[in-house]
Design an enzyme around this catalytic site. Structure first.
Site, PDB file in Angstrom:
ATOM      1  N   ASP A  16      -2.871   8.760   9.857  1.00 57.93           N
ATOM      2  CA  ASP A  16      -3.945   7.888  10.365  1.00 57.93           C
ATOM      3  C   ASP A  16      -3.325   6.567  10.840  1.00 57.93           C
ATOM      4  O   ASP A  16      -3.604   5.526  10.266  1.00 57.93           O
ATOM      5  CB  ASP A  16      -4.999   7.650   9.272  1.00 57.93           C
ATOM      6  N   HIS A 248       3.967   1.987   1.514  1.00 59.10           N
ATOM      7  CA  HIS A 248       3.318   3.206   1.018  1.00 59.10           C
ATOM      8  C   HIS A 248       3.827   4.458   1.748  1.00 59.10           C
ATOM      9  O   HIS A 248       4.442   5.344   1.152  1.00 59.10           O
ATOM     10  CB  HIS A 248       1.797   3.114   1.214  1.00 59.10           C
TER      11      HIS A 248
END
Ligand SMILES: O=c1[nH]cnc2c1ncn2[C@@H]1O[C@H](CO)[C@@H](O)[C@H]1O
Length: 323
Positions: A16, A248
């Protein structure tokens, strides 16, 4: 699981994009241990349409338009349309408000789910999915093809907050919160799952001074990332007391590329799908035999990352993105 020397591991990146997604995608493209055979897109940091546009754009930046992009779901697995999109973390365009021109390429004429199922069937046991957003596409693949969990090599996912606070609220991490029902399907599917949660990724910080080091490289990726990282740094400076940004997606990517960078425990993970702790991930370590049947009983084990060699991850990120 380590592939033979000279034979890179095939990966599909479900993404995403997203600033840290862009870093992870570039990292994968610069890593000889893996061959990126496709990108599939999902909502999360942006809506799915923009995720597809950004995925195509990033491949054009990298001169890798040979890699197919398959567009994923626009709704949650329960057909929910009220999505939580983290544009306040990544900018309205998902890539640091840089107003990049639209990509020239188009996604392939196949859904993300169909592509995942097709590739898993084509290379049984050989494809790793690196899932960097909510898990809707992966759960749909599991539902669509009963042999998907057996055919897919591994699912390495960025998601969960194991025994720590979440980043959406104290209970939930963003990717799991995005589609908790899908996450629960993936965790209980029986597939070989490795979850890299924010209990691990919050240990990997790209500092302000690392950013200056990145600026000293005239490498294409470093220069591109510097531009988009501004918004990500600003958000972290406001939201956290950390002097830098959490890596992340790059950490999850490197865990897929080189599993020796992390350690993990095994157990059954269930996801809370409603109430104030919606999106909470809870690991049962199978140490105790409970007297009663629980929602964790008889569930397959997954791997949950618990430690990471943060200096080694950071070193690899810097080296590969600065080359
Ligand atoms: O505070 C936050 N809220 C929502 N999403 C976030 C936040 N911080 C980071 N991310 C995004 O969610 C994933 C990790 O949970 C990463 O993709 C990260 O960019």
């Amino acid at each position: 699981m380590a592939s033979a020397a000279g034979e890179p591991k095939k990966i599909i990146i479900d993404t995403d994009p997203g600033i840290d997604d862009a870093m992870a995608i570039f990292l994968a493209l610069r890593s000889p241990e893996v061959e990126v055979i496709g990108l599939t897109t999902i909502y999360g940091n942006v809506y799915t349409t923009l995720a597809t546009r950004n995925a195509l754009h990033l491949l054009e930046v990298a001169d890798r338009t040979d890699i197919p992009v398959a567009e994923g779901s626009h709704v949650t697995i329960t057909k929910g349309t009220k999505l939580r999109v983290a544009d306040f973390v990544h900018g309205a365009d998902g890539l640091g408000n840089q107003n990049f021109p639209p990509p020239e390429g188009k996604p392939i004429d196949m859904s993300a789910t169909d592509f995942l199922v097709e590739q898993a069937n084509l290379y049984p046991g050989k494809v790793t999915v690196v899932a960097l957003g909510p898990l809707t596409n992966i759960a749909l693949a599991i539902q669509q093809d009963p042999s998907f969990v057996k055919n897919i090599g591994q699912i390495v996912l960025l998601g969960g907050a194991f025994a720590v606070n979440g980043n959406v609220n104290p209970a939930a991490e963003a990717n799991i919160f995005g589609d908790p029902d899908a996450a629960d399907i993936v965790f209980t599917s029986g597939a070989d799952v490795l979850a890299v949660g924010i209990n691990v990724t919050h240990q990997v910080v790209l500092t302000d001074s690392d950013r200056e080091t990145l600026a000293s490289s005239n490498g294409k990726f470093a220069q591109y990332l510097l531009k988009i990282l501004e918004v990500y740094f600003n958000y972290h400076h406001d939201a956290y007391s950390t002097k830098g940004v959490y890596l992340h997606d790059p950490t999850a990517m490197l865990a897929a590329i080189n599993p020796s960078l992390i350690t993990y425990v095994e157990g059954a993970v269930r996801v809370q799908t409603n109430g104030i702790t919606r999106g909470l991930t809870l690991l049962y370590n199978k140490q105790k035999r409970f007297a009663e049947i629980t929602e964790w009983s008889n569930q397959p084990s997954v791997k949950v990352a618990v430690t990471v060699d943060a200096p080694a991850v950071l070193k690899l990120v810097m080296k590969r993105l600065m080359e």
